[in-house]
Structure formats: C-alpha cells, structure tokens
Design an enzyme around this catalytic site. Structure first.
Site, PDB file in Angstrom:
ATOM      1  N   TYR A 139      25.805  44.114  -2.678  1.00  0.00           N
ATOM      2  CA  TYR A 139      24.959  43.300  -3.542  1.00  0.00           C
ATOM      3  C   TYR A 139      24.857  41.883  -2.964  1.00  0.00           C
ATOM      4  O   TYR A 139      24.857  41.709  -1.761  1.00  0.00           O
ATOM      5  CB  TYR A 139      25.480  43.375  -4.997  1.00  0.00           C
ATOM      6  CG  TYR A 139      24.350  43.109  -5.948  1.00  0.00           C
ATOM      7  CD1 TYR A 139      23.248  43.955  -6.002  1.00  0.00           C
ATOM      8  CD2 TYR A 139      24.345  41.980  -6.740  1.00  0.00           C
ATOM      9  CE1 TYR A 139      22.173  43.683  -6.822  1.00  0.00           C
ATOM     10  CE2 TYR A 139      23.272  41.700  -7.576  1.00  0.00           C
ATOM     11  CZ  TYR A 139      22.185  42.556  -7.601  1.00  0.00           C
ATOM     12  OH  TYR A 139      21.112  42.282  -8.397  1.00  0.00           O
ATOM     13  N   ARG A 192      10.723  37.660  -8.467  1.00  0.00           N
ATOM     14  CA  ARG A 192      11.686  36.562  -8.255  1.00  0.00           C
ATOM     15  C   ARG A 192      13.002  37.175  -7.808  1.00  0.00           C
ATOM     16  O   ARG A 192      13.947  37.286  -8.569  1.00  0.00           O
ATOM     17  CB  ARG A 192      11.856  35.750  -9.546  1.00  0.00           C
ATOM     18  CG  ARG A 192      12.426  34.373  -9.335  1.00  0.00           C
ATOM     19  CD  ARG A 192      13.664  34.126 -10.193  1.00  0.00           C
ATOM     20  NE  ARG A 192      14.754  35.011  -9.862  1.00  0.00           N
ATOM     21  CZ  ARG A 192      15.904  35.067 -10.526  1.00  0.00           C
ATOM     22  NH1 ARG A 192      16.109  34.337 -11.563  1.00  0.00           N
ATOM     23  NH2 ARG A 192      16.882  35.902 -10.157  1.00  0.00           N
ATOM     24  N   LYS A 210      22.001  47.242  -7.813  1.00  0.00           N
ATOM     25  CA  LYS A 210      22.568  47.005  -9.136  1.00  0.00           C
ATOM     26  C   LYS A 210      23.101  48.311  -9.729  1.00  0.00           C
ATOM     27  O   LYS A 210      24.158  48.347 -10.356  1.00  0.00           O
ATOM     28  CB  LYS A 210      21.473  46.434 -10.048  1.00  0.00           C
ATOM     29  CG  LYS A 210      21.989  45.603 -11.159  1.00  0.00           C
ATOM     30  CD  LYS A 210      21.952  44.140 -10.812  1.00  0.00           C
ATOM     31  CE  LYS A 210      22.709  43.286 -11.769  1.00  0.00           C
ATOM     32  NZ  LYS A 210      22.415  41.882 -11.659  1.00  0.00           N
ATOM     33  N   GLU A 282      15.254  43.114 -14.313  1.00  0.00           N
ATOM     34  CA  GLU A 282      15.973  42.397 -13.265  1.00  0.00           C
ATOM     35  C   GLU A 282      14.987  41.653 -12.371  1.00  0.00           C
ATOM     36  O   GLU A 282      14.007  42.232 -11.905  1.00  0.00           O
ATOM     37  CB  GLU A 282      16.730  43.459 -12.429  1.00  0.00           C
ATOM     38  CG  GLU A 282      17.700  42.904 -11.435  1.00  0.00           C
ATOM     39  CD  GLU A 282      18.942  42.308 -12.063  1.00  0.00           C
ATOM     40  OE1 GLU A 282      19.394  42.811 -13.107  1.00  0.00           O
ATOM     41  OE2 GLU A 282      19.456  41.323 -11.502  1.00  0.00           O
ATOM     42  N   ASP A 283      15.247  40.385 -12.166  1.00  0.00           N
ATOM     43  CA  ASP A 283      14.496  39.573 -11.206  1.00  0.00           C
ATOM     44  C   ASP A 283      12.984  39.539 -11.458  1.00  0.00           C
ATOM     45  O   ASP A 283      12.169  39.628 -10.524  1.00  0.00           O
ATOM     46  CB  ASP A 283      14.822  39.998  -9.766  1.00  0.00           C
ATOM     47  CG  ASP A 283      16.209  39.494  -9.361  1.00  0.00           C
ATOM     48  OD1 ASP A 283      16.858  38.823 -10.189  1.00  0.00           O
ATOM     49  OD2 ASP A 283      16.634  39.748  -8.231  1.00  0.00           O
ATOM     50  N   ASP A 305      19.358  40.806 -17.391  1.00  0.00           N
ATOM     51  CA  ASP A 305      20.664  40.350 -16.899  1.00  0.00           C
ATOM     52  C   ASP A 305      20.632  38.898 -16.420  1.00  0.00           C
ATOM     53  O   ASP A 305      21.610  38.165 -16.577  1.00  0.00           O
ATOM     54  CB  ASP A 305      21.136  41.263 -15.764  1.00  0.00           C
ATOM     55  CG  ASP A 305      22.566  40.953 -15.378  1.00  0.00           C
ATOM     56  OD1 ASP A 305      23.404  40.849 -16.287  1.00  0.00           O
ATOM     57  OD2 ASP A 305      22.839  40.792 -14.185  1.00  0.00           O
ATOM     58  N   ASP A 306      19.494  38.481 -15.845  1.00  0.00           N
ATOM     59  CA  ASP A 306      19.412  37.096 -15.333  1.00  0.00           C
ATOM     60  C   ASP A 306      19.575  36.094 -16.474  1.00  0.00           C
ATOM     61  O   ASP A 306      20.121  35.014 -16.293  1.00  0.00           O
ATOM     62  CB  ASP A 306      18.065  36.851 -14.647  1.00  0.00           C
ATOM     63  CG  ASP A 306      17.781  37.911 -13.618  1.00  0.00           C
ATOM     64  OD1 ASP A 306      18.642  38.119 -12.765  1.00  0.00           O
ATOM     65  OD2 ASP A 306      16.720  38.560 -13.696  1.00  0.00           O
ATOM     66  N   ASN A 448      23.601  29.333  -6.701  1.00  0.00           N
ATOM     67  CA  ASN A 448      23.730  30.238  -5.559  1.00  0.00           C
ATOM     68  C   ASN A 448      22.615  29.943  -4.565  1.00  0.00           C
ATOM     69  O   ASN A 448      21.569  29.440  -4.972  1.00  0.00           O
ATOM     70  CB  ASN A 448      23.567  31.695  -6.025  1.00  0.00           C
ATOM     71  CG  ASN A 448      24.695  32.144  -6.914  1.00  0.00           C
ATOM     72  OD1 ASN A 448      25.839  31.827  -6.658  1.00  0.00           O
ATOM     73  ND2 ASN A 448      24.353  32.872  -7.965  1.00  0.00           N
TER      74      ASN A 448
HETATM   75  P1  NAI Z   1      14.928  27.730 -12.448  1.00  0.00           P
HETATM   76  O1  NAI Z   1      13.957  27.527 -11.358  1.00  0.00           O
HETATM   77  O2  NAI Z   1      14.514  28.463 -13.656  1.00  0.00           O
HETATM   78  O3  NAI Z   1      15.471  26.280 -12.933  1.00  0.00           O
HETATM   79  C1  NAI Z   1      15.843  25.240 -12.076  1.00  0.00           C
HETATM   80  C2  NAI Z   1      16.084  24.000 -12.905  1.00  0.00           C
HETATM   81  O4  NAI Z   1      16.659  23.014 -12.060  1.00  0.00           O
HETATM   82  C3  NAI Z   1      14.832  23.386 -13.500  1.00  0.00           C
HETATM   83  O5  NAI Z   1      15.093  22.997 -14.826  1.00  0.00           O
HETATM   84  C4  NAI Z   1      14.587  22.141 -12.643  1.00  0.00           C
HETATM   85  O6  NAI Z   1      13.952  21.097 -13.330  1.00  0.00           O
HETATM   86  C5  NAI Z   1      16.011  21.775 -12.302  1.00  0.00           C
HETATM   87  N1  NAI Z   1      16.090  20.920 -11.121  1.00  0.00           N
HETATM   88  C6  NAI Z   1      15.532  21.114  -9.914  1.00  0.00           C
HETATM   89  N2  NAI Z   1      15.818  20.082  -9.115  1.00  0.00           N
HETATM   90  C7  NAI Z   1      16.587  19.234  -9.817  1.00  0.00           C
HETATM   91  C8  NAI Z   1      17.179  17.990  -9.545  1.00  0.00           C
HETATM   92  N3  NAI Z   1      17.067  17.430  -8.346  1.00  0.00           N
HETATM   93  N4  NAI Z   1      17.903  17.401 -10.498  1.00  0.00           N
HETATM   94  C9  NAI Z   1      18.044  17.977 -11.704  1.00  0.00           C
HETATM   95  N5  NAI Z   1      17.503  19.149 -12.036  1.00  0.00           N
HETATM   96  C10 NAI Z   1      16.773  19.767 -11.092  1.00  0.00           C
HETATM   97  O7  NAI Z   1      16.202  28.407 -11.765  1.00  0.00           O
HETATM   98  P2  NAI Z   1      17.373  29.242 -12.465  1.00  0.00           P
HETATM   99  O8  NAI Z   1      17.004  30.684 -12.523  1.00  0.00           O
HETATM  100  O9  NAI Z   1      17.762  28.551 -13.712  1.00  0.00           O
HETATM  101  O10 NAI Z   1      18.534  29.132 -11.361  1.00  0.00           O
HETATM  102  C11 NAI Z   1      19.080  27.880 -11.019  1.00  0.00           C
HETATM  103  C12 NAI Z   1      20.310  28.096 -10.143  1.00  0.00           C
HETATM  104  O11 NAI Z   1      21.301  28.792 -10.878  1.00  0.00           O
HETATM  105  C13 NAI Z   1      20.043  28.919  -8.873  1.00  0.00           C
HETATM  106  O12 NAI Z   1      20.702  28.343  -7.790  1.00  0.00           O
HETATM  107  C14 NAI Z   1      20.648  30.253  -9.199  1.00  0.00           C
HETATM  108  O13 NAI Z   1      21.133  30.871  -8.036  1.00  0.00           O
HETATM  109  C15 NAI Z   1      21.787  29.866 -10.113  1.00  0.00           C
HETATM  110  N6  NAI Z   1      22.181  30.984 -10.973  1.00  0.00           N
HETATM  111  C16 NAI Z   1      23.505  31.375 -10.963  1.00  0.00           C
HETATM  112  C17 NAI Z   1      23.927  32.446 -11.715  1.00  0.00           C
HETATM  113  C18 NAI Z   1      25.381  32.822 -11.712  1.00  0.00           C
HETATM  114  O14 NAI Z   1      26.202  32.161 -11.195  1.00  0.00           O
HETATM  115  N7  NAI Z   1      25.777  33.911 -12.265  1.00  0.00           N
HETATM  116  C19 NAI Z   1      22.989  33.237 -12.510  1.00  0.00           C
HETATM  117  C20 NAI Z   1      21.631  32.709 -12.510  1.00  0.00           C
HETATM  118  C21 NAI Z   1      21.253  31.630 -11.748  1.00  0.00           C
END
Ligand code: NAI
Length: 612
Positions: A139, A192, A210, A282-283, A305-306, A448
């Site tokens: 994964y 995505r 998955k 998913e995604d 799940d996301d 991530n």
């Molecule tokens: P998204 O695109 O929906 O949201 C990103 C957010 O970050 C937006 O609100 C944006 O305004 C904000 N942002 C971007 N640049 C910024 C900056 N310079 N300063 C402050 N805020 C800023 O993305 P999503 O799906 O919420 O994912 C975000 C991160 O979280 C990714 O890196 C993803 O890999 C990680 N993630 C980790 C998970 C886990 O650990 N299990 C699960 C889901 C996501």
C-alpha cells in the site's frame, strides 16, 4: 499392486470434509467425492471438481510445490511439478529471499502482485507475518508509484471495470464477476489518488491494494472482496496521450451522467449482492467525496475512508494522548493547520467527541481552531468562501491572523494537528513555544508523504526536550533523545477501516452512521497500552494490527446490536469467537485429509501414506 486401485468405505467430502459412504470408485476416475448439493457442513468451495493444470492456475487453491504426493495424484497434477515436496515455511523462506533481492520498492510491489496471482495463501501469509515492512510495499507509499505506471506494469486483470458508457447495463457487468458472495467492495473513480491527483483508471491499484489489506489486516476472505473502478475518463493530459493507458481516452464526464452512473452502480450492488454489502468509497475528489457520502450513507452500507477513517484514527490518537497529558479532552484547545477534507473530517468527529464528553456544542466549537492558506478561519471571511463543513469553526471576535506563529502564540493550543501538506511548518520556534505552554504538548504531523510532514519525529522530540506526544501520517524511525528511545506512532487508517469492514461482513451491519466512527476511535484509544504510551506511541504497534481489527470488530459488533443495526440472527453471544471462526486462514487446506489412506501408485516404495 497394479495401477488398478479402487476406493471404498467412508470418504470425506472434498468441500466440507463430512464423511459419506462410498461403495466403489475406480481410482482412475476419482476426482474426490462430494456430498449432494445442500448437504455440506460448509457451503464454501466448489473448485475441487477441477483437476489437472487448472488447479495450478487457480491462486485460491494453488499450493505450488507444497501439494503432497497424494494430492498430486488425486488432482491430476502429478508430474506437472518438480518431485520435491516443500512445506509452506520453506516456500516463505524462498519467497522472502527473492523479495529481498530487489532494492526498488516498485519491483517488490510487482513481485508480490504476481505472487498474489499465483498463490493467495502464500501472498497473505507473507503480508501478515511482516506487516510493518510489507504494508508500505503493498500500500502507501509504493502503491502510488504502481498507480503512476499501472499501464506499464499491468499483468493480469484484478477487479471490475465499469465505465460511464455502461450506463443501463451496470447490473449485467456485476453479474460477470464470478463470486456469488461479495461482502466488501472498494470503489474509486480515480480522481484524487493519494496526493497524486487524477490518475483515471490507473487508480485501480488503490482498491486492489486496500482490499488486500482487508484480508491481511482483518482476515476477510479474499473471495468476499471486490475492487471496482468506475471509469468516467480522466483530465490527466499525460495519461490521455500515453499509448499504454488502460482507461477511457477522454476527459472526465461530470454532472448528470456521472451521478446517474454512481446511482445505478449503488442499486446494482444491492440487487446483485444485497443491502448489507459494504461499499467503501476511496480517493474521490473533494467535490464528490462529501456529496456522495451524504447522499448514500443512510441508504446503503457505505463509508468514505479518506474522511471518516482518517478522522477516527486521528481522534483515537488525541483521546489516547489524554492519558499522557493527564488532561481531559474537553480541557484541550486544538489548532488545525489546514482546513481541507482531512482537517475538516477530523475536526467534525472531534466536535462530536467533545459534545459526547458533556461539553455544550457552542463551547466545544470554541475549542477548535482551523487555519488554512489564507490564515485563521474567522467570520470575517467573505460569504461563501468557507464550505458548509468547516464554516462552523470560523471564529468571531479574534484578530485576523495569517501567520501560524502568531496564531499559536494567541491560542496556546494543547494540540496542533498538521494536515495541509506544508513541509516543516511546525518550526523550531513553534515547537519550543508549544513546549513552553504545556508540560506535554500534543504534536500531530499528519501530512503525507514523509517529505510533506510538518516536522520530523526527531524535531518534535528535540525541540520539546522529549516532552512532545507525537504522531505522524508517514512512518518515522525510533528517535533517541537524551538517552531515551521514543517510538513515534503512525496515524495509519489501517487501524480502523479493516476492523469496521470485518464487523460489517461478520454481523451484516445495515448502515454506518457517524456514531460508529466515534465508537471506533474510542475503542482504538482503549487498545493503546500503558507500555505503548511509555514508549511514546499513541497507537498500538502496527505488528499487532490483526488483533486490533478483531477486537475492534467485536466491539463494533456489540455496538451495532445495541443500535439495532446488525442483521445476523440470532445475535452471536461470543462475538469475538464468531469473528475468529469466520476469518481467513493462510494455512494450506489439505485436499486429502489424513483420516483416509491413499494408495501410492506412482511411488510403490514411498514411505508416506500406507497402502490399501
Ligand atoms: P485538501 O487539499 O483537502 O486540503 C488542504 C488544506 O491545506 C486546505 O485547507 C488549504 O487551504 C490548506 N493549506 C494549503 N497550503 C497552506 C499553507 N501554506 N498554510 C496553511 N494552510 C494551507 O487536502 P487533504 O485531503 O485535507 O490532505 C491534506 C494533507 O493531509 C495531505 O498531505 C494528506 O496526505 C494528509 N492526510 C493524512 C492522512 C493520515 O495521516 N492518515 C489522511 C488524509 C490526509
């Protein structure tokens, strides 16, 4: 003894091992005996009616060189394998030696994928035994590389492809899938994929991976799992021009036709496999993910799940952290760096957890701050610029702040949770400030991949003199600081979704309302031992994940019965045993049970089974 042998007496049915009386069967025509239809103790497998080379081509039954001499003779594969007979343990050793020859994780991924095509039991045994090392190959992060080059590395079809041009015929396509009992589906439209964006049909790697985890981490039998790609096109120009691209070669179809496809797909799943079939989204891109979840969550057994899995895992970590900080969750103030799907999903579940702990909603809302690319979310933002799901967290009566340092200093949060993909934003200054406000500051760097993490584990421990309660989205190695070794936890969704799926498939749960995710967060937090916490973890070690899934499913099963949501009747009294009885075993089945003797016609001097 000549080759003319015959069998008589009580022989076991090859499907269920139940004994039945057989008067006379010439060995030459012996394919194994079967009870009459409907009389099996276990109505499970029918494949042993097959003989010959097809047995070796079926990954569900193929044992390779582990087929015994008797099995080789009965199944008509004698001579099709080298004469040596290996145990599964020896096969595992050989496979691991081969796997370790590859340095490139993608090559390892391909190697394991072809193993899955050859022998399922071996594949899942390797996965189960070394979960911490194999999970990142099967994964994330390697599955991302696999999706990027899916057209190139494509070997054998896995899962089902339904396209937008199949509208009106989706049920017929589902009927082409050979398994009569499908209990869990993971579906994507590929828009995505992880952090990689629109990968169209190449995103099939995600449901395939998955579902491998459904089996490896929760013991759900692989034949009950089905990966599905809903191909509506892709807006990825490079893929559209790639001659090896495996999907539809046009831009994404949206609007009415897209919605009609998803609608028809949901109805077709229910018609083909029943209301209680789990459908995990998913995604999907943000604009569809929340919308589809809201549309279907009360009509079907579905979750995303996301959004929901991520939230449950993060909230579990926050709940577990309270045993270290010695504060109640309702005493915390939380600051999210990011206000996208991950942060909003976590913040909403956290809100429920706070309300559930007795805090009035308004007070709970005041404790959660969201900070995005434009700064702190406040009521001063232009109307319509915030989504419905995060607008409620916008604050009034606070200054507009656009620097995270400033916000941290203003709020002095107990917990900062990073999910914006901004690498290194939890600076030395912020970490030191957190350590000056709180004895045990909670620092979750969830973005991530590793290169996007808000800080490393080492930075978190060093800049807080080892006092941080730290978790991350990507794995970090243990850190030694001031003579103590800290084991940073990975907030991996795998702690929750396999357990939920196991509960759904074992107890036939009808729907998955939000309360299930809060309950799973609490159950997961309870599974963190004092020893784990002392080592710096806020989750159990990943190597314990199968046991975590079983315990989680047991608890969720109990919760579902209390909520009147489980359909299995009568309600199993010992739910854990009920689950353990149904989970997939990676041990090879013995197709010639030892209880009857088999004449050894090919090797008369063989010292194995006694002759008749
Ligand atoms: P998204 O695109 O929906 O949201 C990103 C957010 O970050 C937006 O609100 C944006 O305004 C904000 N942002 C971007 N640049 C910024 C900056 N310079 N300063 C402050 N805020 C800023 O993305 P999503 O799906 O919420 O994912 C975000 C991160 O979280 C990714 O890196 C993803 O890999 C990680 N993630 C980790 C998970 C886990 O650990 N299990 C699960 C889901 C996501």
């Amino acid at each position: 003894m000549s080759g003319q042998v015959s069998l008589r007496g009580l022989l076991p049915c090859l499907r269920c091992s139940g004994l039945q009386k057989v008067v006379w069967i010439p060995a030459a025509s012996f394919h194994g005996t079967l009870h009459l239809r409907g009389e099996h103790k276990v109505d499970q497998i029918g494949y042993l009616r097959q003989r010959g080379i097809d047995v070796l081509r079926k990954p569900e039954i193929n044992k390779g060189m582990a087929f015994s001499l008797a099995e080789r003779q009965i199944l008509g594969i004698h001579g099709l394998l080298p004469p040596a007979i290996l145990s599964q343990d020896s096969q595992v050793k050989r496979l691991k030696a081969n796997l370790n020859k590859y340095d490139d994780p993608l090559q390892k991924h391909i190697y394991l994928s072809t193993l899955q095509d050859r022998s399922e039991k071996l594949f899942y045994r390797i996965l189960k035994e070394d979960i911490e090392n194999i999970l990142p190959i099967v994964y994330t992060p390697t599955v991302g590389l696999a999706c990027l080059s899916y057209g190139l590395i494509y070997r054998k079809p896995k899962g089902l492809y339904v396209t937008v041009h199949d509208l009106g015929h989706v049920y017929e396509i589902l009927c082409n899938w050979p398994a009569e009992t499908v209990k869990a589906i993971v579906v994507t439209d590929g828009e995505r994929i992880l952090g990689l964006g629109d990968l169209g049909a190449n995103g099939m790697g995600i449901p395939v991976g998955k579902l491998a985890l459904y089996t490896a981490l929760a013991g759900i039998p692989p034949d009950q799992c089905l990966p599905i790609m809903l191909d509506v096109g892709t807006n990825n120009k490079a893929l559209l021009e790639d001659p090896l691209y495996i999907g539809l070669r046009h831009e994404r179809i949206r609007g009415e036709r897209y919605d009609a496809l998803i609608d028809e797909f949901m109805r077709a799943v229910k018609k083909r496999w029943g209301q209680d079939t789990l459908i995990q989204f998913e995604d999907f891109a943000n604009q569809n993910a929340y919308r589809l979840l809201d549309k279907y969550r009360t009509q079907y057994c579905t979750f995303n799940d996301d959004i929901q899995g991520t939230a449950a895992v993060a909230v579990a970590g926050l709940i577990a952290s309270t045993r270290v900080t010695k504060k109640r969750l309702s005493e915390y103030t939380f600051l999210f760096q990011g206000a996208g799907s991950a942060s909003t999903g976590i913040a909403n579940l956290l809100l429920r957890a706070l309300i559930d702990s007795g805090l009035p909603e308004q007070q709970a809302l005041e404790k959660i701050y969201l900070f995005d690319i434009h700064g702190l979310l406040t009521q001063d933002r232009p109307k319509g610029s915030l989504s419905e799901s995060n607008a409620k967290f916008a604050k009034s009566g606070v200054p507009n702040m656009t620097s995270l340092d400033e916000v941290v200093e203003f709020i002095k949060p107990n917990a900062i949770i990073g999910a914006a993909g901004v690498a290194g934003v939890f600076s030395e200054r912020i970490l030191k400030a957190m350590a000056s406000y709180h004895e045990r500051p909670v620092i979750f760097a969830l973005s991530n991949p590793t290169s996007y993490a808000e800080c490393t584990a080492e930075q978190a421990y060093t800049h807080t003199q080892g006092r941080a309660v730290f978790a991350s989205g990507s794995p970090f190695s243990p850190v030694e600081y001031d003579g103590k070794v800290y084991h940073p936890s990975q907030g991996n969704n795998s702690y929750v979704f396999p357990g939920i799926a196991l509960a759904v498939t074992q107890f036939d749960i009808r729907h998955l309302p939000e309360s299930f995710f809060l309950a799973s967060a609490k159950y997961l937090a309870e599974m963190v031992s004092d020893h784990d916490l002392a080592e710096g973890r806020v989750y159990p070690p990943l190597s314990h994940i199968l046991q975590v899934s079983i315990k989680m499913a047991t608890q969720i099963g109990g919760f579902a019965y209390r909520e009147n949501m489980a359909l299995v009747y009568p309600e199993p009294i010992d739910k854990e045993q009920h689950i353990r009885d149904g989970i997939y075993s990676t041990d090879y089945e013995n197709f010639v049970p030892n209880m009857y003797e088999w004449p050894d016609v090919a090797y008369p001097d063989h010292k194995g089974p006694r002759k008749f």
